[in-house]
Design a protein around this motif. Structure first.
Motif, PDB file in Angstrom:
ATOM      1  N   LYS A  77       0.815  -1.056  -0.047  1.00  0.00           N
ATOM      2  CA  LYS A  77      -0.165   0.205  -0.051  1.00  0.00           C
ATOM      3  C   LYS A  77       0.706   1.307  -0.069  1.00  0.00           C
ATOM      4  O   LYS A  77       0.600   2.086  -0.698  1.00  0.00           O
ATOM      5  CB  LYS A  77      -0.934  -0.059   1.228  1.00  0.00           C
ATOM      6  CG  LYS A  77      -1.874  -1.072   1.243  1.00  0.00           C
ATOM      7  CD  LYS A  77      -2.959  -0.959   2.381  1.00  0.00           C
ATOM      8  CE  LYS A  77      -3.976  -2.180   2.190  1.00  0.00           C
ATOM      9  NZ  LYS A  77      -4.749  -2.117   3.640  1.00  0.00           N
ATOM     10  N   ALA A 126       0.814   3.880  -3.040  1.00  0.00           N
ATOM     11  CA  ALA A 126       0.436   5.367  -2.496  1.00  0.00           C
ATOM     12  C   ALA A 126       1.613   6.373  -3.133  1.00  0.00           C
ATOM     13  O   ALA A 126       1.215   7.525  -3.458  1.00  0.00           O
ATOM     14  CB  ALA A 126       0.248   5.501  -0.990  1.00  0.00           C
ATOM     15  N   ARG A 127       2.910   5.831  -2.705  1.00  0.00           N
ATOM     16  CA  ARG A 127       3.789   6.754  -3.448  1.00  0.00           C
ATOM     17  C   ARG A 127       3.908   6.912  -4.883  1.00  0.00           C
ATOM     18  O   ARG A 127       4.297   7.901  -5.178  1.00  0.00           O
ATOM     19  CB  ARG A 127       5.343   6.253  -2.785  1.00  0.00           C
ATOM     20  CG  ARG A 127       5.705   6.677  -1.506  1.00  0.00           C
ATOM     21  CD  ARG A 127       6.768   6.338  -0.970  1.00  0.00           C
ATOM     22  NE  ARG A 127       6.590   4.971  -0.445  1.00  0.00           N
ATOM     23  CZ  ARG A 127       7.277   4.273   0.042  1.00  0.00           C
ATOM     24  NH1 ARG A 127       8.540   4.384   0.322  1.00  0.00           N
ATOM     25  NH2 ARG A 127       6.789   3.100   0.797  1.00  0.00           N
ATOM     26  N   ARG A 174       1.461   6.717  -6.789  1.00  0.00           N
ATOM     27  CA  ARG A 174       0.065   7.776  -7.267  1.00  0.00           C
ATOM     28  C   ARG A 174       0.430   9.080  -6.899  1.00  0.00           C
ATOM     29  O   ARG A 174       0.207  10.140  -7.551  1.00  0.00           O
ATOM     30  CB  ARG A 174      -0.972   7.392  -6.306  1.00  0.00           C
ATOM     31  CG  ARG A 174      -1.502   6.066  -7.148  1.00  0.00           C
ATOM     32  CD  ARG A 174      -3.259   5.904  -6.429  1.00  0.00           C
ATOM     33  NE  ARG A 174      -3.175   4.581  -6.399  1.00  0.00           N
ATOM     34  CZ  ARG A 174      -3.766   3.474  -5.474  1.00  0.00           C
ATOM     35  NH1 ARG A 174      -3.936   4.463  -4.386  1.00  0.00           N
ATOM     36  NH2 ARG A 174      -3.885   2.485  -5.480  1.00  0.00           N
ATOM     37  N   SER A 175       0.930   9.472  -5.596  1.00  0.00           N
ATOM     38  CA  SER A 175       1.327  10.722  -5.308  1.00  0.00           C
ATOM     39  C   SER A 175       2.516  11.379  -6.454  1.00  0.00           C
ATOM     40  O   SER A 175       2.461  12.566  -6.446  1.00  0.00           O
ATOM     41  CB  SER A 175       1.978  10.851  -3.916  1.00  0.00           C
ATOM     42  OG  SER A 175       3.164  10.317  -3.638  1.00  0.00           O
ATOM     43  N   ARG A 176       3.469  10.761  -6.940  1.00  0.00           N
ATOM     44  CA  ARG A 176       4.046  11.119  -7.732  1.00  0.00           C
ATOM     45  C   ARG A 176       3.582  11.486  -9.134  1.00  0.00           C
ATOM     46  O   ARG A 176       4.329  12.414  -9.901  1.00  0.00           O
ATOM     47  CB  ARG A 176       5.598  10.208  -8.219  1.00  0.00           C
ATOM     48  CG  ARG A 176       6.173  10.000  -6.925  1.00  0.00           C
ATOM     49  CD  ARG A 176       7.377   8.966  -7.271  1.00  0.00           C
ATOM     50  NE  ARG A 176       8.054   8.701  -6.066  1.00  0.00           N
ATOM     51  CZ  ARG A 176       8.936   7.780  -5.845  1.00  0.00           C
ATOM     52  NH1 ARG A 176       9.371   6.802  -6.895  1.00  0.00           N
ATOM     53  NH2 ARG A 176       9.532   7.479  -4.609  1.00  0.00           N
ATOM     54  N   SER A 177       2.571  10.810  -9.702  1.00  0.00           N
ATOM     55  CA  SER A 177       2.163  11.175 -10.743  1.00  0.00           C
ATOM     56  C   SER A 177       1.077  12.050 -10.769  1.00  0.00           C
ATOM     57  O   SER A 177       0.558  12.761  -9.903  1.00  0.00           O
ATOM     58  CB  SER A 177       1.666   9.754 -11.632  1.00  0.00           C
ATOM     59  OG  SER A 177       0.775   9.133 -10.592  1.00  0.00           O
TER      60      SER A 177
END
Length: 64
Positions: free
Chosen positions: A54, A58-59, A61-64
């Motif tokens: 997870k 999550a990381r 998704r946060s980068r894109s």
């Protein structure tokens, strides 16, 4: 592995009192049981490492 190697060979080994139907059932049972154990192992591994996955997702998704 033996179940896969001999899946088409239903002849009883020499000097045994095993019938053909018994060999077919045990080979089919072994193949199904092997698959079920694989799915259970995958599920347990996913459950135990769930927080790690997870975090990675999550990381990403946060980068894109």
């Amino acid at each position: 592995m033996t179940a896969f190697a001999n899946i088409g060979d239903t002849e009883a080994p020499p000097d045994t009192s095993v019938v053909v139907g018994f060999l077919e059932v045990t080979r089919g049972f072994a193949i199904v049981l092997f698959a079920v154990f694989g799915l259970v192992a995958f599920g347990v591994g996913w459950f135990l490492a769930g927080d790690t996955f997870k975090g990675w997702f999550a990381r990403a998704r946060s980068r894109s």
